[in-house]
Structures are given as structure tokens and as C-alpha cells.
Motif scaffolding. Sequence first.
Motif, PDB file in Angstrom:
ATOM      1  N   UNK A   1       0.832  -1.209   0.000  1.00  0.00           N
ATOM      2  CA  UNK A   1       0.000   0.000   0.000  1.00  0.00           C
ATOM      3  C   UNK A   1       0.862   1.253   0.000  1.00  0.00           C
ATOM      4  N   UNK A   2       1.940   1.260   0.786  1.00  0.00           N
ATOM      5  CA  UNK A   2       2.798   2.452   0.811  1.00  0.00           C
ATOM      6  C   UNK A   2       3.536   2.617  -0.511  1.00  0.00           C
ATOM      7  N   UNK A   3       3.881   1.504  -1.198  1.00  0.00           N
ATOM      8  CA  UNK A   3       4.533   1.610  -2.503  1.00  0.00           C
ATOM      9  C   UNK A   3       3.595   2.229  -3.524  1.00  0.00           C
ATOM     10  N   UNK A   4       2.324   1.802  -3.528  1.00  0.00           N
ATOM     11  CA  UNK A   4       1.355   2.409  -4.447  1.00  0.00           C
ATOM     12  C   UNK A   4       1.201   3.896  -4.171  1.00  0.00           C
ATOM     13  N   UNK A   5       1.151   4.273  -2.897  1.00  0.00           N
ATOM     14  CA  UNK A   5       1.035   5.688  -2.543  1.00  0.00           C
ATOM     15  C   UNK A   5       2.255   6.472  -2.998  1.00  0.00           C
ATOM     16  N   UNK A   6       3.436   5.862  -2.886  1.00  0.00           N
ATOM     17  CA  UNK A   6       4.670   6.519  -3.325  1.00  0.00           C
ATOM     18  C   UNK A   6       4.629   6.825  -4.820  1.00  0.00           C
TER      19      UNK A   6
END
Length: 686
Positions: free
Chosen positions: A255-260
Motif C-alpha cells: 500500500x505504501x509503494x502504491x502511494x509513493x
Amino acid sequence: MKSATIRGIGLPLPSLTVDPQKLLFSLSSFIAAAITLAIAFSASLPRPWWALLTVYVTAQPMAGAFRPKVLYRLGGIAVGAGVTILLVPNLQNSPELLVLCLASWTGLCIYLAVLDRTPRAFLFQMAAFSSAVISFPYLDDPANIFDTTIARVQEMTVAILCVTAVHALLQPWSATPVIRARAQSFLGHARRWAAEAIGSRHTRLENEHRRMLAADITELGMIAVHLPFDQRWAPATKRRVTALQQQLARILPLASAAANRLDLLRAQGALSPELASLLDDVSDWLTDPESGVHQSAPLIRRCEKMAAEGEAGAGWSGLLTASACVRMAEFLTALATSRRLAGRIGSPGRPRLEARVAQPFALARDHGVAALAGLATASAIGLYCAVWILLAWPNGSATAAFAALITCSFAAQDDPAPVIGRYLWATLKTFPVAALYLFVILPRVDGFEMLIITLAPALLWMGYIQADPARSPQALPMFSCFIVAMGFLARFQGDFALFINTGLAQLGGIVATLAVTKMFRSANVLHTARRILRANWAELAQLADIRRPFLPERWTAQAVDRLGQVAARMAVAPEGDALHAADGLADLRIGRNIIPIRRALPHVPHDARHRLGAVLSGLSAFYSSRWRRGRADPPPAEMLRSIDQALHALLALPLDEPRRRALRALIGMRCNLFPAADAPAVEGRG
């Protein structure tokens, strides 16, 4: 219950609310205490108060937690008794050497307990505690140490068996609902965080929620240890919870990678209308509490379709779009799988989703932190004994025993000083109650039945406090002060001088423990956080080193565990501390990107393998440098060139699945390490 008001004044009266589960726990402990005292008195055990105190020291609100711990505790008592019989008779003529050996043994046990971080740690804690409470009070009379040891073992064993049997019969709590609640709590946090993350507001929420998210994953494993010992009809299994842990551990980095990637697309103004519409639909699914798991499948297919179009499209923005969509699809898949697994906890049926799980969720262990805890414990006990011997204090041996109890109880905490301070205050508050009972109430009591009835108000009140998580740290000092002050021998003894001396011994043990703790451990919280960060960097360096063993699932579990440990300690870091510059979530994402690159090495030609190897070698050197310096230094510019060269090498090749995953990993690595770098000159694959 609603609060009442005083007539004519309108002031509210406090309402009395009783939690049935907490009351049931307190009642169960009291019944176990009554049975234990009855057995101790009828068997003429010399110190029934040790048995009574052991009941409340070992009581746990969750019934399933008793069964594994009873085995560990009984094993610890046996080991501690064996060490006592081995050391005391052989070193009785060398008290200094005997104290040194006992302190070293206690420190070793605490080192192993802090290192273990599972319920098995109770074996080591009980071994340390039992050897201390058996040995220290009787060092002046070592001739009868064998009989004394047997008596203490009998008293503590009777107490542990009674409290386990009563709580298992009444079952205040089961492990299964606790695991289900933790899993649902995590999924709720993850869905709220992910919904705001893809909406560009994740920076604020990342610091707010990631500690809870990572801590819930680790705590699930701690509770899951009890499942094989829970009710035999409980449908949840340790394998199912392990599978759930592994799925939950994937949610954070994905999820944090997609947000990045979405942040970078927004910064470049490259967020297409189709992707914006997809994000709105994903956000609606995440925030809708009524949304079903089956509704995630169309969203996942849309993400995968958009990812394929992005990889075949033009330039860097297409690759960023593809990376965002791939991570979003993987995140949604992991979240849907987690929801299915969490929904099956507590329901009948054979496990299916977890059939492929082979290894348990690995926890991160720090030998340095454990060694510091053991050294502090050994030093504290050595200091108590030195003061006791030098002052020739008659009750000094009791001080050493109480100090050992306190240090063993709180050794696993980074900074036990605040808890020990509250321990001291709770002890002081309980002394008047103990004096009231000893000198006013108990002299008028005749017979065992009246004794139990008389003790009921105090013990039920303290047991209720023990069942309350917010107040449970107060319970142990209250029980220790009350029970030890009573004495509870076969005949009543209301000796005021003995009462004062015993009380001073307890207070002396607490004060001495507090002093040594402040000396050794009070500055340890930030030190521990830095050690954990450095350990994570060292593991990343090893993960990127192709000469090292490759255990990706084990690394992911330990990295998520460390993320929770560091986030929990960052709250005490002052503004501007170097800890705030370290992004544990970015490190977790980078590690997850190293894994597909290593897996792709056998599937690429020599030239591309050389480029990928250069990226891995640079990462290993970069994190090794961070580990040596102990600082979150920025990556060198040479690494950006290595990543871009590897990207061009892969884009020039036909993409099978391993190469495609490696390409996506390189894109993610570039975004994490160099978010402000200019876009590379890459061509579409058309």
C-alpha cells in the motif's frame, strides 16, 4: 449505569460499573487462592504465603494463555531449584562467589527471556525468579537448603496447578476471539490508511498508524502460540493465523509503494483520468464498511489491465502508472485474502488458504538489547546483596528476593523505571490495608473458612484491578505487599517489628531496583531504537548480497516486526533526532524490491545480469555504510546510474514473468531511493 445527582445541588454522583469478565477473572483467581491455601495448610507447607503469592503472580486474564505457560513455569521452577541445590551447598563457605554465581545465573536467564520474545520466555523468567527466592532468604542457613528447596517447589507447583485448573474450568477468555479482534483491528486500520494514502494524504497517517499496523501483526503471532492450548473445539489453528500474518505483512509495503508512485505521478501531472477514476472506486471499496470481499476482484482486474497498458505505453510516466497499478492490485489481493482468513477465525471448517504456509512468522531478536537487560539484572542483584552483607541487615535477604522478583518482572521493558516507580507507589498505598488486616481484623478471625471470607474483599478488589489492562501493573505490588505482610503461616503472628522490617525489606528492594534501573536502563529507549534500525540496515545489506543465503519470507517478517518496534519508540525521540530521518517503511519497500531482482538473476542474459548485480552490490555497500555509521545517509549518485542502466538493460529484453517483476522492482527502488531525481530517458515498449 447512569450516574445519579445529589438532590437540590445537581452534582453528579460517580456511577459504579462492574465489568462481568473482569469480575469473573478476579473470582476465578480468588477461588484458586482459596484452594491453594487449603492445600498448603492441610499439607503443613512451611510458607503458604509463597503459594498464595504465586497464584496471583501467574494469573493471566486469557484462559488459553495458562496452558502453555504452566508447562514453561513448572519447567522453570524445576531448573531454578536444580541450580539452587547445585550452587548453595557447594559455595556456602564463599558467600561472595555464591552471590556472584546467583547474580550471573539470573542475568543469563533474563538475557534468554528477553531474546526469546515468545511465551517460552516464561521458562527462563521462572528459572531466574525461583532460584533467587529459594536461595537468597536462606543463605545464612544453607544446611537445610535441600528441604527448603523442596518446600518452595511444592508451594509454587500447587499454586500454578490450582490457578491453571480453576481458570481453565471457568474460562474467562479464549485466545480465539482475541486473535479475531486483533485481525479485524488491523484490517480496519489498513483500509482507512490505504484509502487516504491513495488520496495523497498518507504522509500524516503513516506516522500515526504504522506503529499500530506493525504491532498488530507481531501481537497476532504472540497470541497464536496459545491456540494449540486453547479449547479443543476452537476452529482457529496456528497455521491459519500464520498465513494471516504473512498476508498482513504484505499489506504495509504494497500500500505504501502504491502511494509513493501516485505521489510522483501527481507531482509530474501525469495522473490520467482513467487512473483517477480507478482510485475513486478503490477508495470507495476501502471506506465502505459493507463492501464484500468479492467486490475486490473487478478492481484487481482493472488495476492489472491498466498496468499492462502502462508498461506497453510511452516513457517513464507509463512505467510509474504500471508500477502504481501493480502494487495496488497486489495490495487489494493481500487485503481480500486477509479478510477471508480473518473471517474464518472462529468458524468451523478445514483451513485452505494457509495450506502453502511452511514456516512460522519470524521475530527479530537483538542480542545486544537482551545482553544489556541481563547485565542490568545481574548488576542490580549483586548490588543488593553487597549492601545486605555489608550492613548485616537481618531482613536483607528478603530485599534481594523482592529485587529479583521486580527485575525479572520488568526486565523485558526498555525503560522499566517509570513502571517501578508506580510499583513503589502502589506498595506504599497497600501498607495501610495490610496493617489494618494484620493488627485489627485477623486477630478476631478463627478458622480457615472465616479467614477466606475475611480476605475476600481485598483479594477480589486487587484481582479486579489485575484484570484491567490500564491498571494491571498496580496489581503485582499490591499483592506482594499484602500477602507478604500477612505472613499466612499455620498460626497467626501479629508481630509489629517483623511487619515493619518486612515492609522495609520490600521498599528497600524496590528502591534499590529503581536506582540501578535508572543507572543502567533509563537512557536505553532511543539506544534500542537505533540498534533496531542498524540491525535492519545490516539485514538489508545481507539480503542484497548474492553470496548470502536467500530467505525472503523470513526477512519480511523480521522487517515488519522491527518497523513496529522502532515506530513504538520514536514517540519519545526529541524533535530533530536522527531517528526521524530514518524511514523504516521505505527500507521495507526497498527490501521487498531486492527479492524479485535476486530471483530474476538466473533468467536474464549475462549483460543484464551484470547490471542487476551492480545494483545489488551498490545496495549492499550502501546499507553496510549506514550500519557502520549509524546514520540514515542519502544514497550515492552512482546508485542512480546503476539503476537506470539496469532499467535500460531489462527494457531491451522480452519480458517474461521474472524479468517483469525485476523491472517493477527497479522502478520501485528508484522511486524510493531517489524520489526527487529527474525522470530517466526510457522508451515505450509499444
